[in-house]
Design a protein around this motif. Sequence first.
Motif, PDB file in Angstrom:
ATOM      1  N   MET A  38      46.732  53.754  27.388  1.00 23.82           N
ATOM      2  CA  MET A  38      46.116  52.861  28.689  1.00 23.82           C
ATOM      3  C   MET A  38      46.257  51.395  28.367  1.00 23.82           C
ATOM      4  SD  MET A  38      42.904  55.579  29.072  1.00 23.82           S
ATOM      5  CE  MET A  38      42.473  55.035  31.086  1.00 23.82           C
ATOM      6  N   VAL A  39      47.071  50.945  29.328  1.00 25.57           N
ATOM      7  CA  VAL A  39      47.283  49.356  29.204  1.00 25.57           C
ATOM      8  C   VAL A  39      46.346  48.693  30.486  1.00 25.57           C
ATOM      9  CG1 VAL A  39      48.923  47.580  29.266  1.00 25.57           C
ATOM     10  CG2 VAL A  39      49.542  49.932  28.201  1.00 25.57           C
ATOM     11  N   SER A  40      45.823  47.736  30.056  1.00 26.96           N
ATOM     12  CA  SER A  40      45.182  46.969  31.155  1.00 26.96           C
ATOM     13  C   SER A  40      44.972  45.559  30.801  1.00 26.96           C
ATOM     14  CB  SER A  40      43.910  47.740  31.641  1.00 26.96           C
ATOM     15  OG  SER A  40      43.362  47.034  33.004  1.00 26.96           O
ATOM     16  N   ASP A  41      44.807  44.416  31.502  1.00 25.60           N
ATOM     17  CA  ASP A  41      44.528  43.141  31.414  1.00 25.60           C
ATOM     18  C   ASP A  41      43.358  42.923  30.397  1.00 25.60           C
ATOM     19  OD1 ASP A  41      46.480  41.950  33.235  1.00 25.60           O
ATOM     20  OD2 ASP A  41      45.234  42.408  34.894  1.00 25.60           O
ATOM     21  N   PHE A  42      42.250  43.637  30.870  1.00 29.68           N
ATOM     22  CA  PHE A  42      41.016  43.591  30.070  1.00 29.68           C
ATOM     23  C   PHE A  42      40.539  44.887  29.702  1.00 29.68           C
ATOM     24  CE2 PHE A  42      41.171  39.950  33.085  1.00 29.68           C
ATOM     25  CZ  PHE A  42      41.631  38.990  32.389  1.00 29.68           C
ATOM     26  N   ILE A  43      39.849  45.129  28.642  1.00 31.00           N
ATOM     27  CA  ILE A  43      39.487  46.364  28.201  1.00 31.00           C
ATOM     28  C   ILE A  43      38.121  46.472  27.746  1.00 31.00           C
ATOM     29  CG2 ILE A  43      41.886  47.256  27.549  1.00 31.00           C
ATOM     30  CD1 ILE A  43      41.320  46.660  24.583  1.00 31.00           C
ATOM     31  N   ILE A  73      33.689  45.061  31.623  1.00 31.10           N
ATOM     32  CA  ILE A  73      33.266  44.138  32.554  1.00 31.10           C
ATOM     33  C   ILE A  73      33.412  44.038  33.965  1.00 31.10           C
ATOM     34  CG2 ILE A  73      33.919  42.192  30.825  1.00 31.10           C
ATOM     35  CD1 ILE A  73      36.190  41.547  32.762  1.00 31.10           C
ATOM     36  N   GLY A  74      33.820  45.188  34.241  1.00 32.38           N
ATOM     37  CA  GLY A  74      33.892  45.318  35.960  1.00 32.38           C
ATOM     38  C   GLY A  74      34.229  46.955  36.185  1.00 32.38           C
ATOM     39  N   GLY A  75      34.655  47.326  37.271  1.00 28.57           N
ATOM     40  CA  GLY A  75      34.855  48.682  37.786  1.00 28.57           C
ATOM     41  C   GLY A  75      36.114  49.181  37.087  1.00 28.57           C
ATOM     42  N   ILE A  76      37.113  48.434  37.077  1.00 27.01           N
ATOM     43  CA  ILE A  76      38.401  48.929  36.738  1.00 27.01           C
ATOM     44  C   ILE A  76      38.271  49.209  34.939  1.00 27.01           C
ATOM     45  CG2 ILE A  76      40.622  48.291  35.775  1.00 27.01           C
ATOM     46  CD1 ILE A  76      40.785  46.538  38.408  1.00 27.01           C
ATOM     47  N   GLU A  77      37.478  48.334  34.451  1.00 30.78           N
ATOM     48  CA  GLU A  77      37.457  48.532  32.793  1.00 30.78           C
ATOM     49  C   GLU A  77      36.349  49.720  32.561  1.00 30.78           C
ATOM     50  OE1 GLU A  77      39.011  44.822  34.063  1.00 30.78           O
ATOM     51  OE2 GLU A  77      36.737  45.558  34.708  1.00 30.78           O
ATOM     52  N   THR A  78      35.366  49.585  33.108  1.00 32.19           N
ATOM     53  CA  THR A  78      34.326  50.839  32.916  1.00 32.19           C
ATOM     54  C   THR A  78      35.204  51.868  33.192  1.00 32.19           C
ATOM     55  OG1 THR A  78      32.494  49.333  33.703  1.00 32.19           O
ATOM     56  CG2 THR A  78      32.145  51.653  33.870  1.00 32.19           C
ATOM     57  N   GLY A  79      36.018  52.065  34.418  1.00 32.52           N
ATOM     58  CA  GLY A  79      36.685  53.518  34.945  1.00 32.52           C
ATOM     59  C   GLY A  79      37.626  53.606  33.735  1.00 32.52           C
ATOM     60  N   LEU A  80      38.275  52.828  33.074  1.00 36.51           N
ATOM     61  CA  LEU A  80      39.038  53.148  31.810  1.00 36.51           C
ATOM     62  C   LEU A  80      38.310  53.788  30.769  1.00 36.51           C
ATOM     63  CD1 LEU A  80      41.205  49.843  31.278  1.00 36.51           C
ATOM     64  CD2 LEU A  80      42.185  51.959  32.102  1.00 36.51           C
ATOM     65  N   LEU A 116      43.487  52.201  23.967  1.00 40.11           N
ATOM     66  CA  LEU A 116      43.636  51.108  24.737  1.00 40.11           C
ATOM     67  C   LEU A 116      44.379  50.041  24.501  1.00 40.11           C
ATOM     68  CD1 LEU A 116      39.884  51.420  26.134  1.00 40.11           C
ATOM     69  CD2 LEU A 116      41.756  52.598  27.130  1.00 40.11           C
ATOM     70  N   PHE A 117      45.227  49.276  25.316  1.00 42.02           N
ATOM     71  CA  PHE A 117      45.915  48.238  24.862  1.00 42.02           C
ATOM     72  C   PHE A 117      45.517  46.820  26.116  1.00 42.02           C
ATOM     73  CE2 PHE A 117      49.294  44.929  25.382  1.00 42.02           C
ATOM     74  CZ  PHE A 117      49.767  44.759  24.269  1.00 42.02           C
ATOM     75  N   GLY A 118      45.118  45.959  25.676  1.00 42.82           N
ATOM     76  CA  GLY A 118      44.686  44.706  26.301  1.00 42.82           C
ATOM     77  C   GLY A 118      43.828  43.671  25.549  1.00 42.82           C
ATOM     78  N   THR A 119      43.285  42.586  26.374  1.00 37.03           N
ATOM     79  CA  THR A 119      42.642  41.711  25.665  1.00 37.03           C
ATOM     80  C   THR A 119      40.895  41.931  26.314  1.00 37.03           C
ATOM     81  OG1 THR A 119      42.387  39.302  25.289  1.00 37.03           O
ATOM     82  CG2 THR A 119      42.900  39.943  27.450  1.00 37.03           C
TER      83      THR A 119
END
Length: 388
Positions: free
Chosen positions: A191-196, A199-206, A222-225
């Motif tokens: 799973m690739v995302s800007d931030f992992i 800190i927010g809805g997207i990341e919590t969902g990941l 997970l891959f991201g910063t």
Amino acid sequence: MSKRLGLLYLGRLEEEKGFGILLEWIRSQDLKNLEVDFYIFGAGKYEEALLELTRECPQIHFFGWKPLTEIERYLSNIDYCLMPSLCLETFGLSALNILSYGISVIGYKQGGLTPFIDKEYDLSQYQGKQPVEQLDLMIKKLSKEKKEQNSDFYNLLSQKNKQLAEKYNKEARFQRFQELTFDFKCRKILMVSDFINPIGGIETGLHEMKKLLESHGYEVKLFGTSCPRGAAGKLKKYLGIALSIFNLGSGWGLTSVIKKEKPDLIWYHSLIRWQGRFPVFQGIKSSAQQRVMYHDLGVFHPFPSQVYKESDIHKLSLKNFLKGAKTKNPLKLLLVAGKYLSLKLLASQLKNQKIKHQVPSRFMVPILERSFQIPAQNIQVFEHFVQR
């Protein structure tokens, strides 16, 4: 059973979320004789104004931002939840979470909130009225309902809401995931995302999805910063949009992870705030299946909080992007142009036929078709699930 109406507000205290409407309505009332108890959870620019009102009116209870686990303790006082968002939501996750407790949601039945707002509690039913008038009519209706209805009415309403929420439970989402990956071997997922960090809805969902898949035997990386909270985090996000144009390092980093992990599926999430197009460029070269999830409208519009209707989003072009910004400020226009360039470069990679595209709500399918010129047959609807 108390005859006083208990209303919950859960979310950011911002204009686009409709909080300005609620604030205006409260100010128009006799605060010493307010017959509604408000339980407000959130943070935003209206905090100071709200705090002033709490000093004048003991029926307004403001708690700041709290996790759902802490909000639970107050739900026995709540009859309805207010979510009068003016901007389009990609998916009504907060609404879904509240419905799972049996509480009805009041708001505008549009965008991602459409499945979660009953027509009886749709503010737009009061056509021709200003938003604050619509809210006033709804609160009067709810107050009357509270006085006239017995406990059976609310028990049946609660049961109906819980049944709706049950359709979006974790197992239902896992089954949907299986339906979308039935045609290839899928045990190892990247799973690739800007931030992992969450800190927010997207990341919590990941992290929630990672946990769900791992509970069924999948290997998930997970891959991201990481991104700090507060002002430093906002700065990193804004700078990240510009840096993503040149972020070759993210592509090289992903290549290294792909060689090591050999994933069956590369699942991209947020990409415009740091990663950019290079991870997609490198991922396509691998043998892994490719999926891209569009979590927010920021990939289609310079300012997603200004998207109030679907027609506000047009085909991705510099002209449309600058027009959508609704500003003459040269610095803002420069930043918008930079975001457009980042998206344009990313979109060129996303048109690869190897990629399948996912949206959390069905209303986003024509938006993705129109903006990025993605064929409908390459778009999948993959809804979120109750997070409690």
